[in-house]
Design an enzyme around this catalytic site. Structure first.
Site: not given
Ligand SMILES: Cc1cc2nc3c(=O)[nH]c(=O)nc-3n(C[C@H](O)[C@H](O)[C@H](O)COP(=O)(O)OP(=O)(O)OC[C@H]3O[C@@H](n4cnc5c(N)ncnc54)[C@H](O)[C@@H]3O)c2cc1C
Length: 363
Positions: A165, A247, A351
């Site tokens: 992670r 998580s 996380e």
């Molecule tokens: C129901 C649910 C289930 C989930 N299951 C999992 C799982 O099984 N495994 C897992 O690893 N995660 C899981 N997650 C967490 C999450 O979905 C992942 O971490 C996902 O990759 C985040 O993507 P996002 O576009 O929503 O990022 P955001 O929440 O928008 O951003 C997260 C971080 O990444 C940065 N970021 C986003 N895009 C960029 C970019 N283009 N360049 C630089 N920085 C950036 C943001 O600034 C922030 O710091 C889950 C979340 C939910 C709500």
């Protein structure tokens, strides 16, 4: 490019909390994304990059700076001579739709990562993973805008120093503000129909294969989506068990002595450098925080008046029951972290990125 002021960030996050942004932009092309980031940097404004908002808890006071919402789209699949392919996805491509499209076109490799919310550009940030797989196993390269050097840079898989992670991209993020803005990501895919070896015991059981054996990629996707839905880990606008960041805590990695001090039945897995990975869900449950902790009628109700609770299907997710604030979510999460520390001497770490907020200090 759309732009404006005072957008409420709760509308951009899956846990539905977060106050207003001073200024916000929605970038639909790579050029717009770079222009928006450069403009914020040149004005000396703090910058928050938001993709799908599924791994962020933003404070109720909001973000006093520029928020760039990534909405860049586009993908290109290049077949290689060795029968593999590299998929280049723009940062704003919705992750699960991307996974589904690779499988329907006959390419395997990402199937175990089905159903994870968010956008492709965030996947390398925390080395997104589930069911025994993570994106570090597929990523070939990541193109970024380097805010310090003010130039586009390409990182190879090895450059990104992936860990559990985490990655170089996350380690260089300070208070939720990244040095590197991901523009696009390359993933190595293999010809289906067989997917990658199934490493996760629960998934292997559902698929009827031995751990370590492969299974059809489409079957893996179906099984993963079913398992995830059963745990409230697939977004559903009607289901408050999914209004979360997934998580809330990472699985702790501890030294061998700390692991040996735990009850024999505590799940554990070998980690790098002789360390041991523990199950955060097991620790939470055994410390007395059951599913639904925080709901009306439970012991945790007084923490947030029932507005925030652990999911009723998974003790690792801190959920918004409809009217929670960031403070409410953090009150429940803080009580859980403190309770696990009291019971086992192990501190859980969040996380999601906490933007302008933190777990309450121990009283
Ligand atoms: C129901 C649910 C289930 C989930 N299951 C999992 C799982 O099984 N495994 C897992 O690893 N995660 C899981 N997650 C967490 C999450 O979905 C992942 O971490 C996902 O990759 C985040 O993507 P996002 O576009 O929503 O990022 P955001 O929440 O928008 O951003 C997260 C971080 O990444 C940065 N970021 C986003 N895009 C960029 C970019 N283009 N360049 C630089 N920085 C950036 C943001 O600034 C922030 O710091 C889950 C979340 C939910 C709500």
């Amino acid at each position: 490019m759309s732009t404006g002021t005072s957008l409420k960030l709760s509308g951009l996050t899956t846990s539905r909390v977060g106050g207003p942004a001073r200024r916000w932009f929605e970038a639909e092309t790579e050029e717009e994304l770079i222009v928006a980031v450069r403009a914020a940097d040149e004005a000396g404004e703090p910058l928050l990059v938001i993709g799908g908002g599924s791994n962020l808890v933003i404070s109720d006071e909001g973000f006093d700076g520029a928020v760039v919402h990534i909405a860049t789209r586009g993908r290109e699949l290049r077949e290689e001579r060795d029968g593999t392919a590299v998929l280049h996805a723009q940062a704003g491509e919705p992750w699960d739709a991307l996974v589904a499209s690779t499988l329907s076109e006959g390419w395997a490799g990402l199937e175990a990562l089905s159903g994870i919310p968010g956008l492709a550009g965030a996947t390398p940030v925390q080395n997104v993973g589930a069911y025994g797989a993570d994106v570090s196993q597929s990523i070939t390269e990541v193109r970024v805008w380097d805010r310090a050097e003010r130039q586009v840079q390409v990182f190879s898989n090895a450059d990104l120093e992936f860990g559990y992670r985490t990655s170089l991209l996350k380690r260089t993020t300070t208070d939720g503000i990244p040095r590197y803005v991901v523009l696009s990501v390359g993933f190595r895919l293999h010809r289906g129909p067989l997917g990658a070896a199934v490493r996760y015991a629960e998934l292997a059981r559902v698929l009827g294969v031995e751990p370590g054996q492969p299974a059809p990629a489409e079957d893996i996707r179906r099984a993963v989506l079913e398992l995830r839905a059963g745990k409230g880990m697939v977004l559903d606008a009607r289901d408050p068990d999914t209004w979360s960041t997934g998580s809330f805590f990472t699985n702790p990695i501890v030294d061998a002595a700390a692991a040996a001090a735990l009850p024999a039945e505590a799940p554990r897995w070998p980690a790098a450098d002789g360390q041991v990975k523990l199950s955060a869900a097991w620790l939470i449950d055994r410390a007395g925080f059951g599913k639904g902790f925080g709901l009306p009628g439970t012991e945790g109700e007084q923490l947030a008046g029932g507005r925030a609770s652990l999911s009723t299907r998974h003790t690792l997710a801190v959920t918004n029951r409809g009217t929670a604030t960031a403070r409410d979510l953090l009150a429940v999460a803080g009580a859980v972290a403190d309770g696990v520390e009291d019971a086992f001497g192990i501190r859980l770490h969040p996380e999601p990125l906490l933007i302008g907020c933190s777990l309450p200090a121990r009283s």
